[in-house]
Design an enzyme around this catalytic site. Structure first.
Site, mmCIF file in Angstrom:
data_model
loop_
_atom_site.group_PDB
_atom_site.id
_atom_site.type_symbol
_atom_site.label_atom_id
_atom_site.label_comp_id
_atom_site.label_asym_id
_atom_site.label_seq_id
_atom_site.Cartn_x
_atom_site.Cartn_y
_atom_site.Cartn_z
ATOM 1 N N ASP A 66 -70.218 2.718 -18.434
ATOM 2 C CA ASP A 66 -70.486 3.705 -17.399
ATOM 3 C C ASP A 66 -70.798 5.067 -18.008
ATOM 4 O OD1 ASP A 66 -67.806 4.253 -18.271
ATOM 5 O OD2 ASP A 66 -67.042 3.036 -16.636
ATOM 6 N N ASP A 135 -55.857 2.641 -9.309
ATOM 7 C CA ASP A 135 -56.179 2.050 -8.009
ATOM 8 C C ASP A 135 -56.825 0.678 -8.147
ATOM 9 O OD1 ASP A 135 -58.655 2.741 -9.004
ATOM 10 O OD2 ASP A 135 -59.237 4.030 -7.322
ATOM 11 N N HIS A 137 -59.440 -0.090 -10.192
ATOM 12 C CA HIS A 137 -60.867 -0.135 -10.502
ATOM 13 C C HIS A 137 -61.107 -0.552 -11.953
ATOM 14 C CE1 HIS A 137 -60.393 4.224 -11.855
ATOM 15 N NE2 HIS A 137 -61.124 3.732 -12.837
ATOM 16 N N GLU A 142 -64.937 1.490 -7.720
ATOM 17 C CA GLU A 142 -63.784 1.917 -6.950
ATOM 18 C C GLU A 142 -63.447 0.900 -5.850
ATOM 19 O OE1 GLU A 142 -62.051 4.176 -8.055
ATOM 20 O OE2 GLU A 142 -63.064 6.068 -8.480
#
Length: 259
Positions: A66, A135, A137, A142
């Protein structure tokens, strides 16, 4: 999905490096998938040390997971620079063989499609390193991300921005958008190794390892991967109901199976 619980970050780094070294010795032109953040740093340190002892990366290539959108060229926290600083400049991989999404282009959809094509042209990723967000991811996919998603632009949730603010001078400097390989792209790697350490990851680990496969926890898609390895320290594994079973399984694993 194989769950391996180890004593700490150094043991995790060594075991992941073992898998990469074995891959390179078997396939010198291997394609590596590189993650950023703090989780893979022990792996990169171990690989750099092994390169000094002769491990050869000269025929390998690599693709980063990314990149932030909008950071200027050369920004120290752009993932292109982080990958260079933490890993590729420390081994003998050719700079032209190290690829990353370009977050500075005007036509982001075209750049994302070109990145997908470049991965395919290289023959696909042989081994993908992953971290894990608090979370759930992976990459910057996400919660709510499509399991079929490919490389694309994504908005970061505020929790992720707060988690990453430690790498910047302030939260306000953390970009709101990124380009990330999609979950479908990640699932195309032949071997995935996810690294997670610390008590702050325990809830996410429990959710993706032992919870349902659901878009609210993107990493849970790895339950469907044919060769996914999860390397945890004791703190990250503290919420797992089957932790003793995972320990027993790994301790009694046949040596010929490898990682």
């Amino acid at each position: 999905m194989e769950i391996v619980i180890l004593g700490g970050r150094r043991q995790i780094g060594r075991l992941a490096a073992d898998a990469i070294e074995q891959l390179l010795r078997r396939k010198p032109e291997a394609v590596l998938g590189l993650a950023t953040g703090s989780s893979p740093l022990p792996v990169y340190d171990e690989l750099a040390a092994r390169h000094e002892q002769g491990l050869d990366f000269s025929r390998a290539s690599a693709f980063a997971l990314d990149e932030y959108v909008g950071l200027p060229a050369g920004h120290p926290e752009s993932y292109r620079e982080v990958v260079r600083r933490e890993f590729t400049n420390r081994v003998n991989i050719a700079p032209e063989n190290v690829h990353g999404p370009d977050g500075r282009v005007d036509d982001i959809p075209a750049a994302c499609e070109a990145y997908e094509q470049a991965i395919a042209a290289a023959g696909g990723v042989d081994l993908q390193l992953l971290g894990l967000g608090t979370d759930g991811h992976i990459g910057f996919n996400e919660p709510g991300s499509s399991f079929a998603s490919r490389t694309r632009i994504k908005s970061l949730v505020e929790q992720t921005r707060r988690d990453n603010a430690r790498f910047f001078n302030s939260l306000s400097e953390v970009p709101h958008h990124v380009i990330t390989q999609g979950l479908g792209t990640i699932m195309g790697a032949r071997h995935v190794i996810l690294l997670a350490t610390g008590a702050q990851k325990a809830q996410a680990v429990r959710d993706f390892v032992e919870g349902p496969v659901a878009a609210i926890c993107p990493a849970s898609v790895l339950q469907f991967h044919p060769h996914a390895t999860v390397l945890l320290d004791e703190a990250a594994a503290s919420g797992l109901k089957l932790a003793d079973f995972y320990r027993h399984t790994y301790e009694n694993k046949p040596a010929w199976q490898g990682l």
